[in-house]
Design a protein around this motif. Structure first.
Motif, PDB file in Angstrom:
ATOM      1  N   UNK A  25      27.155  99.656  43.493  1.00  0.00           N
ATOM      2  CA  UNK A  25      27.946  99.433  42.291  1.00  0.00           C
ATOM      3  C   UNK A  25      27.352  98.262  41.515  1.00  0.00           C
ATOM      4  N   UNK A  26      26.186  98.476  40.891  1.00  0.00           N
ATOM      5  CA  UNK A  26      25.525  97.382  40.178  1.00  0.00           C
ATOM      6  C   UNK A  26      26.365  96.830  39.034  1.00  0.00           C
ATOM      7  N   UNK A  27      27.226  97.660  38.455  1.00  0.00           N
ATOM      8  CA  UNK A  27      28.080  97.174  37.374  1.00  0.00           C
ATOM      9  C   UNK A  27      29.098  96.165  37.876  1.00  0.00           C
ATOM     10  N   UNK A  28      29.388  96.204  39.180  1.00  0.00           N
ATOM     11  CA  UNK A  28      30.298  95.247  39.793  1.00  0.00           C
ATOM     12  C   UNK A  28      29.555  94.199  40.617  1.00  0.00           C
ATOM     13  N   UNK A  29      28.258  94.403  40.824  1.00  0.00           N
ATOM     14  CA  UNK A  29      27.438  93.404  41.502  1.00  0.00           C
ATOM     15  C   UNK A  29      27.414  93.479  43.012  1.00  0.00           C
ATOM     16  N   UNK A  30      27.677  94.661  43.606  1.00  0.00           N
ATOM     17  CA  UNK A  30      27.655  94.750  45.063  1.00  0.00           C
ATOM     18  C   UNK A  30      27.178  96.112  45.536  1.00  0.00           C
ATOM     19  N   UNK A  31      26.744  96.148  46.809  1.00  0.00           N
ATOM     20  CA  UNK A  31      26.334  97.387  47.470  1.00  0.00           C
ATOM     21  C   UNK A  31      26.824  97.356  48.911  1.00  0.00           C
ATOM     22  N   UNK A  32      27.170  98.542  49.432  1.00  0.00           N
ATOM     23  CA  UNK A  32      27.558  98.691  50.829  1.00  0.00           C
ATOM     24  C   UNK A  32      26.373  99.272  51.573  1.00  0.00           C
ATOM     25  N   UNK A  33      25.978  98.616  52.658  1.00  0.00           N
ATOM     26  CA  UNK A  33      24.863  99.092  53.462  1.00  0.00           C
ATOM     27  C   UNK A  33      25.374  99.903  54.645  1.00  0.00           C
TER      28      UNK A  33
END
Length: 64
Positions: A25-33
């Protein structure tokens, strides 16, 4: 969480950030690995057990 081969490194291991991204979710600034780690664009992290890893950006170097 990781079901593929080879398995991703654990969320609390030294190479945790090299796990595969399963939601971004680059628009929110995070990613789940894949290993359950949530990484933020400021380099902070949230471990699956709720512990927080503060941002660990490299220090800026000054060219002389």
């Amino acid at each position: 969480m990781c079901t593929h081969t080879p398995h991703c490194p654990t969320a609390d291991g030294p190479a945790a950030e090299s796990a595969r991204s399963v939601a971004s979710h680059p628009e929110q600034g995070w990613s789940l690995l894949c290993n359950g780690l949530v990484v933020f664009e400021d380099t902070g992290e949230l471990l699956p057990d709720g512990r927080v890893v503060p941002p660990h950006r490299p220090l800026a170097t000054v060219a002389v």
